[in-house]
Design a protein around this motif. Structure first.
Motif, PDB file in Angstrom:
ATOM      1  N   UNK A 283     -16.797 -64.713  14.386  1.00 42.50           N
ATOM      2  CA  UNK A 283     -17.852 -64.047  13.617  1.00 42.50           C
ATOM      3  C   UNK A 283     -18.453 -62.877  14.380  1.00 42.50           C
ATOM      4  N   UNK A 284     -18.614 -63.023  15.685  1.00 41.31           N
ATOM      5  CA  UNK A 284     -19.237 -61.974  16.490  1.00 41.31           C
ATOM      6  C   UNK A 284     -18.212 -61.115  17.230  1.00 41.31           C
ATOM      7  N   UNK A 285     -16.946 -61.361  16.995  1.00 39.06           N
ATOM      8  CA  UNK A 285     -15.919 -60.514  17.580  1.00 39.06           C
ATOM      9  C   UNK A 285     -15.626 -60.748  19.046  1.00 39.06           C
ATOM     10  N   UNK A 286     -15.934 -61.951  19.569  1.00 42.65           N
ATOM     11  CA  UNK A 286     -15.624 -62.260  20.961  1.00 42.65           C
ATOM     12  C   UNK A 286     -14.223 -62.866  21.028  1.00 42.65           C
ATOM     13  N   UNK A 287     -13.298 -62.252  21.753  1.00 44.50           N
ATOM     14  CA  UNK A 287     -11.946 -62.806  21.821  1.00 44.50           C
ATOM     15  C   UNK A 287     -11.885 -64.017  22.750  1.00 44.50           C
ATOM     16  N   UNK A 288     -11.030 -64.990  22.440  1.00 42.05           N
ATOM     17  CA  UNK A 288     -10.847 -66.125  23.345  1.00 42.05           C
ATOM     18  C   UNK A 288      -9.936 -65.737  24.503  1.00 42.05           C
ATOM     19  N   UNK A 289      -9.861 -66.584  25.505  1.00 39.40           N
ATOM     20  CA  UNK A 289      -8.882 -66.361  26.569  1.00 39.40           C
ATOM     21  C   UNK A 289      -7.492 -66.557  25.976  1.00 39.40           C
ATOM     22  N   UNK A 290      -6.649 -65.561  26.137  1.00 35.76           N
ATOM     23  CA  UNK A 290      -5.284 -65.644  25.624  1.00 35.76           C
ATOM     24  C   UNK A 290      -4.300 -65.771  26.777  1.00 35.76           C
ATOM     25  N   UNK A 291      -3.096 -66.196  26.431  1.00 38.93           N
ATOM     26  CA  UNK A 291      -2.068 -66.383  27.458  1.00 38.93           C
ATOM     27  C   UNK A 291      -1.820 -65.067  28.194  1.00 38.93           C
ATOM     28  N   UNK A 292      -1.891 -63.942  27.470  1.00 39.33           N
ATOM     29  CA  UNK A 292      -1.647 -62.642  28.096  1.00 39.33           C
ATOM     30  C   UNK A 292      -2.720 -62.269  29.113  1.00 39.33           C
ATOM     31  N   UNK A 293      -3.894 -62.925  29.044  1.00 37.22           N
ATOM     32  CA  UNK A 293      -4.975 -62.617  29.979  1.00 37.22           C
ATOM     33  C   UNK A 293      -4.774 -63.279  31.341  1.00 37.22           C
ATOM     34  N   UNK A 294      -3.809 -64.183  31.437  1.00 36.90           N
ATOM     35  CA  UNK A 294      -3.620 -64.944  32.667  1.00 36.90           C
ATOM     36  C   UNK A 294      -2.821 -64.153  33.696  1.00 36.90           C
ATOM     37  N   UNK A 295      -3.190 -64.332  34.919  1.00 32.68           N
ATOM     38  CA  UNK A 295      -2.412 -63.830  36.055  1.00 32.68           C
ATOM     39  C   UNK A 295      -2.044 -65.047  36.894  1.00 32.68           C
ATOM     40  N   UNK A 296      -0.936 -65.692  36.509  1.00 27.43           N
ATOM     41  CA  UNK A 296      -0.562 -66.930  37.164  1.00 27.43           C
ATOM     42  C   UNK A 296      -0.128 -66.708  38.602  1.00 27.43           C
ATOM     43  N   UNK A 297       0.444 -65.532  38.889  1.00 21.80           N
ATOM     44  CA  UNK A 297       0.843 -65.237  40.266  1.00 21.80           C
ATOM     45  C   UNK A 297      -0.387 -65.093  41.152  1.00 21.80           C
ATOM     46  N   UNK A 298      -1.381 -64.358  40.664  1.00 21.39           N
ATOM     47  CA  UNK A 298      -2.613 -64.173  41.443  1.00 21.39           C
ATOM     48  C   UNK A 298      -3.594 -65.312  41.262  1.00 21.39           C
ATOM     49  N   UNK A 299      -3.334 -66.199  40.292  1.00 17.17           N
ATOM     50  CA  UNK A 299      -4.237 -67.317  40.059  1.00 17.17           C
ATOM     51  C   UNK A 299      -5.620 -66.880  39.616  1.00 17.17           C
ATOM     52  N   UNK A 300      -5.691 -65.975  38.632  1.00 14.63           N
ATOM     53  CA  UNK A 300      -6.999 -65.493  38.193  1.00 14.63           C
ATOM     54  C   UNK A 300      -6.968 -65.071  36.734  1.00 14.63           C
ATOM     55  N   UNK A 301      -8.146 -64.977  36.153  1.00 16.13           N
ATOM     56  CA  UNK A 301      -8.345 -64.537  34.772  1.00 16.13           C
ATOM     57  C   UNK A 301      -9.525 -63.574  34.770  1.00 16.13           C
ATOM     58  N   UNK A 302      -9.401 -62.464  34.039  1.00 16.52           N
ATOM     59  CA  UNK A 302     -10.504 -61.513  33.924  1.00 16.52           C
ATOM     60  C   UNK A 302     -11.092 -61.593  32.524  1.00 16.52           C
ATOM     61  N   UNK A 303     -12.360 -61.951  32.438  1.00 18.08           N
ATOM     62  CA  UNK A 303     -13.073 -62.011  31.168  1.00 18.08           C
ATOM     63  C   UNK A 303     -13.713 -60.651  30.921  1.00 18.08           C
ATOM     64  N   UNK A 304     -13.480 -60.077  29.744  1.00 18.00           N
ATOM     65  CA  UNK A 304     -13.925 -58.718  29.441  1.00 18.00           C
ATOM     66  C   UNK A 304     -15.262 -58.704  28.703  1.00 18.00           C
ATOM     67  N   UNK A 305     -16.128 -57.769  29.108  1.00 17.79           N
ATOM     68  CA  UNK A 305     -17.394 -57.497  28.424  1.00 17.79           C
ATOM     69  C   UNK A 305     -18.162 -58.778  28.139  1.00 17.79           C
TER      70      UNK A 305
END
Length: 462
Positions: A283-305
């Motif tokens: 409803x408010x346009x906040x995207x969920x964490x998606x598989x493409x957001x993962x950096x499995x090699x670096x072991x991290x996720x970046x949450x935007x805005x």
């Protein structure tokens, strides 16, 4: 008496260059090449540091309509100079007054025909943050707009409550009075103190942004304290999982019927994220964490805005990474990492089995409560994604590397694992027998030194 008579002044002719003639002490006549005659008053304010000042009378010198005569000009000069000797700079005060009147007149013209509902919508669309120029978040805009809307009616006929500011929504902002605001605040407090406070915060922000001036405004800074509506800073008590039940909760989550929902809650506890940052909000346009957001090699996720309008980097612990890998396997890049709609039934199941009552945001409280004792305050603030605000030390001097932050997250995860491996059983019959105390004189003395010294109170008659 003036130094020059009216006849002598009239005999003065314009020259190629403007020139001044002294009419009286502190009063001069300036004659421009085009013949325009203006009067200048020179004065020095007692206690002032700017030296001699000059004020130009708004009327032109002369005998015609709208002009000022010599006698009136001399009297005005004497009045201004007398006030200056008492330390009063009347021309400066008059300039401030005229600017305020002009601003109020301009605002009145701009606000003509503007209702509060329109004022809120305009604020929501055009308001920008001063520090970075960003617009309001979608959820904030929705909250503000809902305040001036009537309550929805369900198919069953049940009607929800109207928005907090709806009683004034159709009233012109130029006609809102201090009495209207006080009555609204009183009525809202009967519904909820928190709603009343939030509504007053929004109303104050909208009125200030539009430059609305209300006589006896209870939200204004210059209103007497006894007549002002006190807007307190919103705060709520944290509701983390009790430490003695942490292990039981973690073990219960590991056996929950819905694996995805349980992993979502365990991931939230391990990272300290807000729920909406993980599962998003359509409803408010906040995207969920998606598989493409993962950096499995670096072991991290970046949450935007995120909530504070900045990106937030999650440096995953081994336990969090294991959950991420399990839920990302065999999924497309644009798939949500935790495809859940409503996981509250799973949380209720976990709570029932563990004997807890934690809710979604309480997991963030639990993470912060654990980390507070294990990592530095600067690291915790980074992990929680809280803005540094006016904290100059954290904002400008303290830096945390990815390795340091990853270790901090790992420390919290290891603590939770240890609690799950050795859950505390507080039942009296199952407590292990207490071991005999070992005498340690040096330790006993140290403990005694830390005990508070109580004053000696004479006992009464027995």
């Amino acid at each position: 008496m003036p130094l020059l008579t009216v006849r002598a002044i009239d005999a003065l002719k314009p020259r190629e260059q403007a020139f001044k003639v002294t009419l009286e002490r502190g009063l001069q006549l300036r004659i421009a090449p085009d013949g325009v005659r203006t009067l200048l008053i020179r004065y020095t304010v007692k206690g002032g540091s700017d030296g001699e000042r000059q004020y130009r009378l708004p009327q032109e010198y002369g005998e015609g309509a709208g002009q000022i005569r010599l006698a009136a000009a001399c009297a005005e000069a004497a009045r201004i100079r007398a006030l200056a000797r008492e330390g009063v700079d009347w021309p400066a005060q008059e300039e401030v007054r005229l600017r305020r009147v002009a601003a109020e007149s301009e605002a009145a013209g701009r606000l003509e025909g503007l209702s509060l509902a329109q004022a809120v919508r305009d604020y929501v669309e055009r308001k920008r943050r001063a520090k970075d120029g960003l617009a309001l978040k979608a959820r904030t805009r929705a909250d503000y707009l809902a305040m001036v809307e009537p309550g929805r009616t369900m198919r069953s006929g049940k009607k929800f409550a109207d928005g907090e500011l709806y009683p004034l929504a159709h009233k012109l902002v130029s006609t809102i009075t201090g009495k209207d605001i006080r009555k609204l605040h009183t009525d809202l407090r009967e519904r909820s103190e928190r709603q009343a406070t939030y509504a007053m915060q929004v109303l104050r922000a909208v009125l200030r942004w539009h430059g609305v001036v209300i006589t006896d405004n209870p939200l204004a800074r210059d209103t007497a304290g006894r007549d002002r509506i006190v807007i307190t800073t919103g705060s709520s008590e944290p509701a983390p999982i009790p430490p003695e039940q942490l292990g039981a909760w973690w073990n219960a989550a590991a056996t929950a019927p819905s694996r995805v929902a349980a992993d979502y809650y365990r991931f939230q506890l391990l990272t300290g994220c807000r729920g909406v940052e993980i599962h998003g909000h359509k409803r408010h346009g906040y995207p969920p964490i998606k598989v493409a957001d993962l950096d499995l090699v670096g072991g991290k996720i970046t949450l935007r805005d995120t909530k504070n309008r900045s990106d937030h980097k999650l440096l995953l612990s081994r336990q969090a990474l294991e959950i991420v890998v399990r839920n990302a396997t065999d999924k497309k890049a644009d798939a949500a990492l935790f495809p859940i709609v409503d996981a509250r039934k799973t949380l209720a199941w976990i709570n029932a089995k563990a004997g807890t009552s934690v809710q979604g945001h309480g997991l963030r409280d639990t993470f912060a409560s654990i980390a507070e004792e294990l990592v530095s305050g600067a690291a915790l603030k980074k992990m929680m994604n809280h803005a540094t605000g006016r904290d100059v030390t954290l904002g400008s001097y303290v830096g945390k590397s990815e390795a340091q932050l990853r270790q901090a997250w790992q420390t919290v995860a290891d603590f939770i694992d240890a609690a799950a491996a050795n859950p505390l059983d507080l039942a009296p019959q199952s407590r292990p027998p207490r071991r005999a105390a070992v005498r340690r004189p040096w330790r006993d003395r140290a403990v005694a030194d830390r005990r508070p010294k109580l004053p000696l109170v004479p006992s009464g008659p027995r």
